[in-house]
Design a protein around this motif. Structure first.
Motif, PDB file in Angstrom:
ATOM      1  N   ILE A  27      50.132  55.681  28.826  1.00 15.93           N
ATOM      2  CA  ILE A  27      49.259  54.622  28.322  1.00 15.93           C
ATOM      3  C   ILE A  27      50.115  53.388  28.076  1.00 15.93           C
ATOM      4  CG2 ILE A  27      47.663  53.890  26.519  1.00 15.93           C
ATOM      5  CD1 ILE A  27      47.129  56.871  25.969  1.00 15.93           C
ATOM      6  N   HIS A  28      49.760  52.288  28.740  1.00 14.92           N
ATOM      7  CA  HIS A  28      50.446  51.009  28.553  1.00 14.92           C
ATOM      8  C   HIS A  28      49.553  50.063  27.753  1.00 14.92           C
ATOM      9  CE1 HIS A  28      53.754  51.633  31.490  1.00 14.92           C
ATOM     10  NE2 HIS A  28      52.862  52.336  32.163  1.00 14.92           N
ATOM     11  N   ASP A  29      50.147  49.361  26.808  1.00 15.91           N
ATOM     12  CA  ASP A  29      49.440  48.317  26.064  1.00 15.91           C
ATOM     13  C   ASP A  29      49.640  46.995  26.793  1.00 15.91           C
ATOM     14  OD1 ASP A  29      48.367  46.522  24.324  1.00 15.91           O
ATOM     15  OD2 ASP A  29      49.584  47.093  22.593  1.00 15.91           O
ATOM     16  N   ILE A  39      54.941  50.912  27.052  1.00 15.88           N
ATOM     17  CA  ILE A  39      54.459  52.292  26.921  1.00 15.88           C
ATOM     18  C   ILE A  39      54.236  52.632  25.452  1.00 15.88           C
ATOM     19  CG2 ILE A  39      54.983  54.727  27.319  1.00 15.88           C
ATOM     20  CD1 ILE A  39      56.640  53.915  29.727  1.00 15.88           C
ATOM     21  N   VAL A  40      52.975  52.967  25.111  1.00 12.80           N
ATOM     22  CA  VAL A  40      52.650  53.325  23.729  1.00 12.80           C
ATOM     23  C   VAL A  40      52.362  54.814  23.576  1.00 12.80           C
ATOM     24  CG1 VAL A  40      51.832  51.028  23.086  1.00 12.80           C
ATOM     25  CG2 VAL A  40      50.235  52.662  24.112  1.00 12.80           C
ATOM     26  N   HIS A  41      52.184  55.522  24.688  1.00  8.90           N
ATOM     27  CA  HIS A  41      52.009  56.982  24.634  1.00  8.90           C
ATOM     28  C   HIS A  41      52.314  57.554  26.009  1.00  8.90           C
ATOM     29  CE1 HIS A  41      50.511  60.786  23.039  1.00  8.90           C
ATOM     30  NE2 HIS A  41      49.948  60.976  24.227  1.00  8.90           N
ATOM     31  N   ILE A  42      52.917  58.731  26.015  1.00 10.43           N
ATOM     32  CA  ILE A  42      53.218  59.390  27.291  1.00 10.43           C
ATOM     33  C   ILE A  42      53.203  60.901  27.109  1.00 10.43           C
ATOM     34  CG2 ILE A  42      55.724  59.309  26.965  1.00 10.43           C
ATOM     35  CD1 ILE A  42      55.916  58.733  30.040  1.00 10.43           C
ATOM     36  N   GLU A  43      52.626  61.583  28.070  1.00 10.31           N
ATOM     37  CA  GLU A  43      52.633  63.052  28.120  1.00 10.31           C
ATOM     38  C   GLU A  43      53.451  63.463  29.342  1.00 10.31           C
ATOM     39  OE1 GLU A  43      50.998  65.202  26.053  1.00 10.31           O
ATOM     40  OE2 GLU A  43      49.772  63.793  24.879  1.00 10.31           O
ATOM     41  N   ASN A  44      54.315  64.457  29.154  1.00 10.85           N
ATOM     42  CA  ASN A  44      55.170  64.966  30.242  1.00 10.85           C
ATOM     43  C   ASN A  44      56.030  63.864  30.852  1.00 10.85           C
ATOM     44  OD1 ASN A  44      54.144  67.629  30.003  1.00 10.85           O
ATOM     45  ND2 ASN A  44      52.372  67.090  31.253  1.00 10.85           N
ATOM     46  N   GLY A  45      56.671  63.101  29.995  1.00 12.01           N
ATOM     47  CA  GLY A  45      57.511  61.998  30.445  1.00 12.01           C
ATOM     48  C   GLY A  45      58.733  62.426  31.225  1.00 12.01           C
ATOM     49  N   ARG A  50      60.654  58.722  31.416  1.00 13.26           N
ATOM     50  CA  ARG A  50      60.264  57.606  30.563  1.00 13.26           C
ATOM     51  C   ARG A  50      59.799  58.131  29.214  1.00 13.26           C
ATOM     52  NH1 ARG A  50      56.061  54.221  34.103  1.00 13.26           N
ATOM     53  NH2 ARG A  50      55.319  56.341  34.544  1.00 13.26           N
ATOM     54  N   GLN A  51      59.728  57.237  28.231  1.00  6.63           N
ATOM     55  CA  GLN A  51      59.299  57.620  26.899  1.00  6.63           C
ATOM     56  C   GLN A  51      58.594  56.450  26.223  1.00  6.63           C
ATOM     57  OE1 GLN A  51      62.861  58.667  24.761  1.00  6.63           O
ATOM     58  NE2 GLN A  51      63.862  56.714  25.170  1.00  6.63           N
ATOM     59  N   VAL A  52      58.021  56.714  25.060  1.00  4.14           N
ATOM     60  CA  VAL A  52      57.347  55.656  24.300  1.00  4.14           C
ATOM     61  C   VAL A  52      58.339  54.527  24.023  1.00  4.14           C
ATOM     62  CG1 VAL A  52      56.288  55.064  22.094  1.00  4.14           C
ATOM     63  CG2 VAL A  52      55.662  57.195  23.242  1.00  4.14           C
ATOM     64  N   GLY A  53      57.891  53.291  24.246  1.00  6.65           N
ATOM     65  CA  GLY A  53      58.761  52.139  24.097  1.00  6.65           C
ATOM     66  C   GLY A  53      59.442  51.748  25.389  1.00  6.65           C
ATOM     67  N   GLY A  54      59.187  52.528  26.454  1.00  7.62           N
ATOM     68  CA  GLY A  54      59.800  52.244  27.741  1.00  7.62           C
ATOM     69  C   GLY A  54      59.165  51.043  28.418  1.00  7.62           C
ATOM     70  N   GLY A  55      59.791  50.618  29.498  1.00  2.00           N
ATOM     71  CA  GLY A  55      59.368  49.406  30.187  1.00  2.00           C
ATOM     72  C   GLY A  55      58.239  49.622  31.167  1.00  2.00           C
ATOM     73  N   PRO A  56      57.709  48.532  31.699  1.00  2.00           N
ATOM     74  CA  PRO A  56      56.559  48.585  32.602  1.00  2.00           C
ATOM     75  C   PRO A  56      56.965  48.896  34.036  1.00  2.00           C
ATOM     76  CG  PRO A  56      57.218  46.323  32.296  1.00  2.00           C
ATOM     77  CD  PRO A  56      58.135  47.148  31.429  1.00  2.00           C
ATOM     78  N   SER A  57      56.004  49.345  34.820  1.00  2.00           N
ATOM     79  CA  SER A  57      56.181  49.469  36.260  1.00  2.00           C
ATOM     80  C   SER A  57      55.694  48.170  36.903  1.00  2.00           C
ATOM     81  CB  SER A  57      55.357  50.654  36.791  1.00  2.00           C
ATOM     82  OG  SER A  57      53.983  50.435  36.546  1.00  2.00           O
ATOM     83  N   SER A 105      42.675  45.859  28.009  1.00  2.00           N
ATOM     84  CA  SER A 105      43.656  45.940  26.925  1.00  2.00           C
ATOM     85  C   SER A 105      44.671  47.056  27.127  1.00  2.00           C
ATOM     86  CB  SER A 105      42.947  46.126  25.580  1.00  2.00           C
ATOM     87  OG  SER A 105      42.042  47.218  25.633  1.00  2.00           O
ATOM     88  N   TYR A 106      44.270  48.129  27.802  1.00  2.00           N
ATOM     89  CA  TYR A 106      45.186  49.246  28.047  1.00  2.00           C
ATOM     90  C   TYR A 106      45.107  49.668  29.511  1.00  2.00           C
ATOM     91  CZ  TYR A 106      45.528  49.805  22.981  1.00  2.00           C
ATOM     92  OH  TYR A 106      45.745  49.594  21.649  1.00  2.00           O
ATOM     93  N   MET A 107      46.153  50.324  29.957  1.00  2.00           N
ATOM     94  CA  MET A 107      46.176  50.899  31.292  1.00  2.00           C
ATOM     95  C   MET A 107      46.527  52.369  31.170  1.00  2.00           C
ATOM     96  SD  MET A 107      48.203  49.563  34.669  1.00  2.00           S
ATOM     97  CE  MET A 107      49.669  50.569  34.543  1.00  2.00           C
ATOM     98  N   LEU A 108      45.698  53.225  31.731  1.00  2.00           N
ATOM     99  CA  LEU A 108      45.929  54.666  31.731  1.00  2.00           C
ATOM    100  C   LEU A 108      46.386  55.078  33.117  1.00  2.00           C
ATOM    101  CD1 LEU A 108      45.645  57.431  30.223  1.00  2.00           C
ATOM    102  CD2 LEU A 108      43.339  57.555  31.194  1.00  2.00           C
ATOM    103  N   SER A 109      47.608  55.604  33.216  1.00  2.00           N
ATOM    104  CA  SER A 109      48.169  56.006  34.509  1.00  2.00           C
ATOM    105  C   SER A 109      48.356  57.516  34.548  1.00  2.00           C
ATOM    106  CB  SER A 109      49.517  55.320  34.743  1.00  2.00           C
ATOM    107  OG  SER A 109      49.366  53.924  34.818  1.00  2.00           O
TER     108      SER A 109
END
Length: 221
Positions: A27-29, A39-45, A50-57, A105-109
């Motif tokens: 989930i990107h804000d 990145i504000v949330h990630i599952e199976n990073g 990658r992890q929370v606080g990571g940069g954008p693609s 407002s958010y992007m779910l990838s």
């Protein structure tokens, strides 16, 4: 009623449980004041490291640019290929989440690691195919930090023009910089310094090229 982020986190967690550890959900804000840590949330990073606080693609930067310039152009992108830095192939989907005002407002990838499935598929095809099949479309690599992302975008801009930066004329440099601007490259901190140095131009010239592209876009919009 749950707040959008809380709801998205619930959905991401459910997807991860449903599809297992080969499925990464990010989930990107897109409204963050710090797009380099979207990145504000990630599952199976572990899939893309990658992890929370990571940069954008690249697609995140493009979305942020689009929100500012032409938000109606943002459409969900489903079932395309990407790859990790270590060569794992992912089947990816991107969904743009809008708030109650219709603003993205958010992007779910969703990134599902299909590498093992591809290997299995190729083993089966080796038994049944009568000739080799070549796949022309190459998946796009997911960068793990903004420096790698900027390097990748610069390489793509050069490939678009088709010649090294040192051999480009003014119009060709403008074309390359237009690509970088549209891709959101200049949202990355100090990207202007790196791009101007790479193309052998001053920062003043760089901004004038960006301004030329902005005027062209306004005239054709």
């Amino acid at each position: 009623m749950k707040y959008p982020l809380e709801l998205l986190i619930q959905i991401a967690h459910g997807f991860a449980k449903q599809f297992g550890t080969d499925c990464e959900i990010v989930i990107h804000d897109l409204t963050s004041a710090d797009p380099e840590h979207s990145i504000v949330h990630i599952e199976n990073g572990h899939i893309t490291n990658r992890q929370v606080g990571g940069g954008p693609s690249k697609i995140v930067l493009e979305a942020i640019e689009a929100i500012q310039k032409h938000p109606d152009s943002l459409k969900d992108h489903l079932g395309y290929l990407t790859k990790t830095s270590n060569g794992r192939i992912l089947k990816s989907s991107t969904l743009y989440i809008r708030n109650e005002k219709g603003i993205v407002s958010y992007m779910l990838s969703i990134n599902y690691d299909i590498t093992n499935l591809i290997n299995f598929d190729q083993a089966i095809k080796a038994l049944i195919d009568t000739e080799d099949q070549v796949k022309n479309r190459q998946p796009e690599q997911i960068a793990t930090n903004v420096n790698d992302l900027l390097d990748s975008l610069i390489e793509q801009s050069v490939a678009l023009v088709g010649k090294p930066a040192a051999l480009m004329n003014k119009d060709e440099k403008i074309k390359a910089i237009q690509f970088l601007n549209d891709a959101g490259a200049f949202l990355i901190t100090k990207s202007g310094d790196k791009v101007s140095k790479y193309f052998g131009i001053s920062k003043f010239t760089l901004y004038s090229y960006i301004d030329v592209n902005s005027r062209k876009h306004d005239e054709t919009a």
